[in-house]
Design a protein around this motif. Sequence first.
Motif, short mmCIF file in Angstrom:
data_model
loop_
_atom_site.label_atom_id
_atom_site.label_comp_id
_atom_site.label_asym_id
_atom_site.label_seq_id
_atom_site.Cartn_x
_atom_site.Cartn_y
_atom_site.Cartn_z
N GLY A 263 0.84 -1.10 0.05
CA GLY A 263 -0.05 -0.06 0.01
C GLY A 263 0.77 1.10 0.09
N THR A 264 0.43 2.38 0.29
CA THR A 264 1.12 3.54 0.38
C THR A 264 1.50 3.87 1.72
N ILE A 265 2.71 4.37 1.77
CA ILE A 265 3.43 4.67 3.03
C ILE A 265 3.97 6.11 3.03
N LEU A 266 3.45 6.84 3.83
CA LEU A 266 3.92 8.34 4.00
C LEU A 266 4.97 8.19 5.22
N ILE A 267 6.24 8.41 4.79
CA ILE A 267 7.25 8.25 5.86
C ILE A 267 8.25 9.45 5.53
N GLY A 268 8.75 9.84 6.77
CA GLY A 268 9.72 10.99 6.79
C GLY A 268 11.20 10.48 6.26
N GLU A 269 11.90 11.53 5.81
CA GLU A 269 13.31 11.17 5.40
C GLU A 269 14.20 10.51 6.20
N MET A 270 14.16 10.95 7.46
CA MET A 270 15.05 10.52 8.68
C MET A 270 14.81 9.11 8.90
N SER A 271 13.49 8.60 8.76
CA SER A 271 13.25 7.15 8.80
C SER A 271 13.81 6.32 7.91
N LEU A 272 14.38 6.84 6.72
CA LEU A 272 14.82 6.21 5.66
C LEU A 272 16.31 5.94 5.61
N SER A 273 16.84 6.66 6.57
CA SER A 273 18.34 6.58 6.55
C SER A 273 18.74 5.45 7.36
N LYS A 274 20.08 5.14 7.08
CA LYS A 274 20.69 3.79 7.75
C LYS A 274 20.43 3.85 9.22
N ARG A 275 20.36 3.03 10.08
CA ARG A 275 20.35 2.96 11.33
C ARG A 275 20.43 1.59 11.95
N TYR A 276 20.73 1.51 13.05
CA TYR A 276 21.06 0.04 13.70
C TYR A 276 19.48 -0.17 14.37
N GLY A 277 19.07 -1.33 14.16
CA GLY A 277 17.61 -1.47 14.64
C GLY A 277 16.64 -1.35 13.58
N PHE A 278 15.77 -0.55 13.62
CA PHE A 278 14.65 -0.40 12.55
C PHE A 278 15.07 0.35 11.20
N ASP A 279 16.09 -0.40 10.78
CA ASP A 279 16.59 -0.38 9.04
C ASP A 279 15.52 -0.51 8.24
N LEU A 280 15.34 0.21 7.21
CA LEU A 280 14.21 -0.01 5.92
C LEU A 280 14.92 0.00 4.84
N PRO A 281 15.74 -0.86 4.22
CA PRO A 281 16.65 -0.51 3.01
C PRO A 281 15.70 -0.94 1.75
N ALA A 282 14.57 -1.66 2.17
CA ALA A 282 13.64 -1.96 1.13
C ALA A 282 12.68 -0.52 0.69
N LEU A 283 12.44 0.10 1.72
CA LEU A 283 11.76 1.55 1.39
C LEU A 283 13.04 2.63 0.82
N ARG A 284 14.22 2.41 1.72
CA ARG A 284 15.21 3.39 1.03
C ARG A 284 15.32 3.30 -0.34
N GLU A 285 15.54 2.12 -0.84
CA GLU A 285 15.93 1.88 -2.26
C GLU A 285 14.74 1.89 -3.13
N ALA A 286 13.63 1.93 -2.90
CA ALA A 286 12.38 2.03 -3.57
C ALA A 286 12.11 3.48 -4.39
N ILE A 287 11.63 3.53 -5.34
CA ILE A 287 11.48 4.80 -5.90
C ILE A 287 10.39 5.52 -5.52
N PRO A 288 10.10 6.82 -4.83
CA PRO A 288 9.16 7.36 -4.25
C PRO A 288 7.87 7.55 -5.54
N ALA A 289 6.91 7.41 -5.04
CA ALA A 289 5.67 7.65 -5.95
C ALA A 289 5.40 9.23 -6.05
#
Length: 352
Positions: A263-289
């Motif tokens: 579905g649609t995810i509204l997410i802030g840029e800081m949440s897409l950065s690399k991090r220990y723990g709640f890392d989101l590489p799939a969203l970071r690499e996805a092309i924004p709609a």
Amino acid sequence: MFNRPLANKIADLDSPVFRIALTAMAKTHVLPRAYIWGLADTIRAGVEGRFGTRVFFGRAYYDKGPKYFFPGVMAVKLPIGLSLLALTGLFLLIKRRTPGEWRMPLALVVIATLWFLGVLTRGATYAGIRHALPAVVLLSVLGGVAIHMAALPTAKPLKLMVTVGLVGASVSALPVIRPWEYYNEIIGGKDKAYLYFNDEGVDQSQRMKEMARYYHEVLEPAGEVPFIQYGVYTPELMGRGLDWVGRDRKRDEVRLEGPTFSGTILIGEMSLSKRYGFDLPALREAIPAARLAAGAPVPASPPPAARGDAERRRRSRRGTRTRRCSRRARDRRAREARRRLRERRASPPSGL
């Protein structure tokens, strides 16, 4: 958090020197209690730092960035043209091409800049360039020297350099509506900043109006209920008439508990950065709609190949977080936890 007793606030400090000093100040009433409370908070957050991942030029650090964090941030947060002016002013000072009466004051400016940056090597890095703004003001003095010297009739090459610097800085920086989000071309501008940094200079959760407009103009007519991961409180979401996954937990139980999300995810840029723990590489690499005012990205659903890697908080709680933390970061946190536990055991029961 803002009405805790002063004694508890001082006890939060890791440094025994700071704790003893602030406790003595409180007992002797040298300064108002409110000031001491704020000073304790400033030391805890600004000097000792906040726990979390800090990203510096695409590399993840735990708790704080490297010692050279602030010079690096200044290099990418200031327009290249203005940095060129400051370096030109420094060059003129070193080559003694400035008036004689200027040299001592300008030398003090350079010393003060270096001293302040030296102090920042011990400080927290979560706020980004905000903590280094005094150094930026001092550098602007050197830039002013370059502009002044370029105004002399015989300084034709310098005139050209200063003109190029000012025009380049204007073209690069003025189109950015929110100046605190500006990044120069070294890392590809503000749109790619979240790939290299995750401090407060990237995103301050100021996109709520754009998010609400996008929801009412695009998502709501299509009957789409988005998943929202952004720094905004529930009352504001409700006040702006938004619906989101999780607002009605019974309705959204299947989507919340499922191992994947589509579905649609509204997410802030800081949440897409690399991090220990709640890392989101799939969203970071996805092309924004869509990208809201060149700010908080709105990634489309991850492609099929990435959906199996779409991390969710529920899965993170089951061990993904621990697996992704580096051994070094885990060991550091364990040592910190043991140290604090020993200190708490030695304090009165009320301290627990």
